[in-house]
Motif scaffolding. Structure first.
Motif, PDB file in Angstrom:
ATOM      1  N   LEU A 176       8.866   3.909   1.274  1.00  0.00           N
ATOM      2  CA  LEU A 176       9.351   2.704   0.587  1.00  0.00           C
ATOM      3  C   LEU A 176       8.205   1.864   0.024  1.00  0.00           C
ATOM      4  N   LEU A 177       7.028   1.964   0.623  1.00  0.00           N
ATOM      5  CA  LEU A 177       5.879   1.197   0.139  1.00  0.00           C
ATOM      6  C   LEU A 177       5.326   1.727  -1.178  1.00  0.00           C
ATOM      7  N   PHE A 178       5.642   2.960  -1.541  1.00  0.00           N
ATOM      8  CA  PHE A 178       5.039   3.572  -2.712  1.00  0.00           C
ATOM      9  C   PHE A 178       5.264   2.769  -3.983  1.00  0.00           C
ATOM     10  N   SER A 179       6.505   2.458  -4.282  1.00  0.00           N
ATOM     11  CA  SER A 179       6.782   1.766  -5.542  1.00  0.00           C
ATOM     12  C   SER A 179       6.202   0.358  -5.526  1.00  0.00           C
ATOM     13  N   ALA A 180       6.354  -0.349  -4.415  1.00  0.00           N
ATOM     14  CA  ALA A 180       5.829  -1.718  -4.340  1.00  0.00           C
ATOM     15  C   ALA A 180       4.306  -1.728  -4.446  1.00  0.00           C
ATOM     16  N   THR A 181       3.657  -0.850  -3.704  1.00  0.00           N
ATOM     17  CA  THR A 181       2.195  -0.815  -3.721  1.00  0.00           C
ATOM     18  C   THR A 181       1.678  -0.386  -5.088  1.00  0.00           C
ATOM     19  N   SER A 182       2.328   0.552  -5.711  1.00  0.00           N
ATOM     20  CA  SER A 182       1.902   0.996  -7.041  1.00  0.00           C
ATOM     21  C   SER A 182       1.992  -0.137  -8.062  1.00  0.00           C
ATOM     22  N   LEU A 183       3.074  -0.896  -8.017  1.00  0.00           N
ATOM     23  CA  LEU A 183       3.222  -2.032  -8.932  1.00  0.00           C
ATOM     24  C   LEU A 183       2.187  -3.116  -8.657  1.00  0.00           C
ATOM     25  N   ILE A 184       1.921  -3.368  -7.390  1.00  0.00           N
ATOM     26  CA  ILE A 184       0.915  -4.368  -7.030  1.00  0.00           C
ATOM     27  C   ILE A 184      -0.459  -3.937  -7.527  1.00  0.00           C
ATOM     28  N   LEU A 185      -0.802  -2.668  -7.337  1.00  0.00           N
ATOM     29  CA  LEU A 185      -2.097  -2.177  -7.805  1.00  0.00           C
ATOM     30  C   LEU A 185      -2.210  -2.254  -9.324  1.00  0.00           C
ATOM     31  N   LEU A 186      -1.130  -1.995 -10.027  1.00  0.00           N
ATOM     32  CA  LEU A 186      -1.122  -2.125 -11.481  1.00  0.00           C
ATOM     33  C   LEU A 186      -1.368  -3.581 -11.896  1.00  0.00           C
ATOM     34  N   ALA A 187      -0.719  -4.507 -11.210  1.00  0.00           N
ATOM     35  CA  ALA A 187      -0.926  -5.930 -11.506  1.00  0.00           C
ATOM     36  C   ALA A 187      -2.371  -6.335 -11.227  1.00  0.00           C
ATOM     37  N   TYR A 188      -2.935  -5.854 -10.109  1.00  0.00           N
ATOM     38  CA  TYR A 188      -4.332  -6.160  -9.777  1.00  0.00           C
ATOM     39  C   TYR A 188      -5.273  -5.622 -10.852  1.00  0.00           C
ATOM     40  N   THR A 189      -5.006  -4.406 -11.321  1.00  0.00           N
ATOM     41  CA  THR A 189      -5.855  -3.802 -12.350  1.00  0.00           C
ATOM     42  C   THR A 189      -5.769  -4.592 -13.648  1.00  0.00           C
ATOM     43  N   ASN A 190      -4.581  -5.040 -14.018  1.00  0.00           N
ATOM     44  CA  ASN A 190      -4.437  -5.857 -15.229  1.00  0.00           C
ATOM     45  C   ASN A 190      -5.210  -7.160 -15.102  1.00  0.00           C
ATOM     46  N   ARG A 191      -5.149  -7.793 -13.935  1.00  0.00           N
ATOM     47  CA  ARG A 191      -5.910  -9.022 -13.724  1.00  0.00           C
ATOM     48  C   ARG A 191      -7.406  -8.752 -13.838  1.00  0.00           C
ATOM     49  N   PHE A 192      -7.848  -7.655 -13.237  1.00  0.00           N
ATOM     50  CA  PHE A 192      -9.260  -7.299 -13.294  1.00  0.00           C
ATOM     51  C   PHE A 192      -9.722  -7.100 -14.734  1.00  0.00           C
ATOM     52  N   LEU A 193      -8.959  -6.334 -15.507  1.00  0.00           N
ATOM     53  CA  LEU A 193      -9.339  -6.054 -16.892  1.00  0.00           C
ATOM     54  C   LEU A 193      -9.363  -7.322 -17.742  1.00  0.00           C
ATOM     55  N   THR A 194      -8.400  -8.208 -17.523  1.00  0.00           N
ATOM     56  CA  THR A 194      -8.357  -9.463 -18.279  1.00  0.00           C
ATOM     57  C   THR A 194      -9.577 -10.328 -17.969  1.00  0.00           C
ATOM     58  N   ILE A 195      -9.893 -10.459 -16.688  1.00  0.00           N
ATOM     59  CA  ILE A 195     -11.044 -11.286 -16.302  1.00  0.00           C
ATOM     60  C   ILE A 195     -12.343 -10.654 -16.788  1.00  0.00           C
ATOM     61  N   ALA A 196     -12.457  -9.327 -16.717  1.00  0.00           N
ATOM     62  CA  ALA A 196     -13.663  -8.646 -17.205  1.00  0.00           C
ATOM     63  C   ALA A 196     -13.858  -8.914 -18.698  1.00  0.00           C
ATOM     64  N   GLY A 231      -5.178  -2.643  -1.005  1.00  0.00           N
ATOM     65  CA  GLY A 231      -3.955  -2.066  -1.545  1.00  0.00           C
ATOM     66  C   GLY A 231      -3.999  -0.541  -1.525  1.00  0.00           C
ATOM     67  N   VAL A 232      -5.121   0.020  -1.950  1.00  0.00           N
ATOM     68  CA  VAL A 232      -5.276   1.476  -1.942  1.00  0.00           C
ATOM     69  C   VAL A 232      -5.302   1.994  -0.504  1.00  0.00           C
ATOM     70  N   LEU A 233      -5.994   1.270   0.379  1.00  0.00           N
ATOM     71  CA  LEU A 233      -6.023   1.656   1.786  1.00  0.00           C
ATOM     72  C   LEU A 233      -4.620   1.638   2.389  1.00  0.00           C
ATOM     73  N   SER A 234      -3.829   0.649   2.007  1.00  0.00           N
ATOM     74  CA  SER A 234      -2.443   0.579   2.468  1.00  0.00           C
ATOM     75  C   SER A 234      -1.658   1.802   2.018  1.00  0.00           C
ATOM     76  N   LEU A 235      -1.813   2.167   0.763  1.00  0.00           N
ATOM     77  CA  LEU A 235      -1.116   3.341   0.242  1.00  0.00           C
ATOM     78  C   LEU A 235      -1.594   4.615   0.934  1.00  0.00           C
ATOM     79  N   PHE A 236      -2.901   4.735   1.119  1.00  0.00           N
ATOM     80  CA  PHE A 236      -3.464   5.900   1.794  1.00  0.00           C
ATOM     81  C   PHE A 236      -2.930   6.024   3.216  1.00  0.00           C
ATOM     82  N   LEU A 237      -2.951   4.927   3.964  1.00  0.00           N
ATOM     83  CA  LEU A 237      -2.465   4.955   5.338  1.00  0.00           C
ATOM     84  C   LEU A 237      -0.969   5.254   5.400  1.00  0.00           C
ATOM     85  N   SER A 238      -0.240   4.765   4.418  1.00  0.00           N
ATOM     86  CA  SER A 238       1.194   5.043   4.359  1.00  0.00           C
ATOM     87  C   SER A 238       1.455   6.532   4.153  1.00  0.00           C
ATOM     88  N   VAL A 239       0.687   7.144   3.247  1.00  0.00           N
ATOM     89  CA  VAL A 239       0.835   8.586   3.011  1.00  0.00           C
ATOM     90  C   VAL A 239       0.432   9.366   4.261  1.00  0.00           C
TER      91      VAL A 239
END
Length: 135
Positions: free
Chosen positions: A10-30, A69-77
Motif C-alpha cells: 500500500l505504501l508504493f503509490s503514496a511513496t512514489s507520489l511523494i518522491l515525485l513531489a520532492y523531485t519537482n521541488r528539488f528541480l524548481t529550487i535548483a 523516502g527511498v529508504l522507506s520504499l526499500f524497507l517496504s519492499v
C-alpha cells in the motif's frame, strides 16, 4: 500481530507520489539557484547571497527527504520479501522501520515548507507594508 504481504504494498503509490513531489521541488529550487547565481555574478548583491544560502538549506533538506523516502520504499519492499518468505517477525519490524522512515521524510518536508513560507513572507513584507500605508 499478523501482517499480510499486501499491507507494505500500500505504501508504493503514496511513496512514489511523494518522491515525485520532492523531485519537482528539488528541480524548481535548483533552477532558482542557478538563476540567482547568474544574477549575483552580474550584481554582487548581498541579499542574493542570503537567498542562495536559504535555498541551499532547502536543497539539503529535500535531499534528506528523498533519502528517507527511498529508504522507506526499500524497507517496504524488503518487508514484502520477508513476508513472502514467511519470516513474519522480521517483516513486521522492517515494515515498522519503513513507516518510521516515511514519517521522518514527512517531518523534514514540513520543516522545508516552513522555511519556504518564511522566505516568501520576507519577500512579501515590503508589499504588505506598502499596502498598509496606502490604506
Amino acid at each position: 500481530m499478523n501482517l499480510q504481504i499486501e499491507t507494505p504494498a500500500l505504501l508504493f503509490s503514496a511513496t512514489s507520489l511523494i518522491l515525485l513531489a520532492y523531485t519537482n521541488r528539488f528541480l524548481t529550487i535548483a533552477q532558482i539557484v542557478r538563476s540567482l547565481k547568474k544574477n549575483y555574478d552580474e550584481n554582487h548583491n548581498k541579499s542574493i547571497l542570503i537567498e542562495i544560502k536559504n535555498l541551499n538549506l532547502r536543497l539539503t533538506l529535500i535531499r534528506a527527504m528523498q533519502l528517507f523516502g527511498v529508504l522507506s520504499l526499500f524497507l517496504s519492499v524488503f518487508a514484502m520479501l520477508l513476508l513472502y518468505l514467511e519470516w513474519m517477525l522480521a517483516g513486521i519490524y522492517l515494515f515498522g522501520a519503513s513507516l518510521l522512515c516515511l514519517l521522518i521524510s514527512l517531518g523534514i518536508s514540513f520543516w522545508e515548507i516552513s522555511i519556504s513560507v518564511t522566505a516568501l513572507r520576507v519577500h512579501l513584507k515590503d508589499l504588505l507594508e506598502e499596502t498598509k500605508n496606502k490604506a
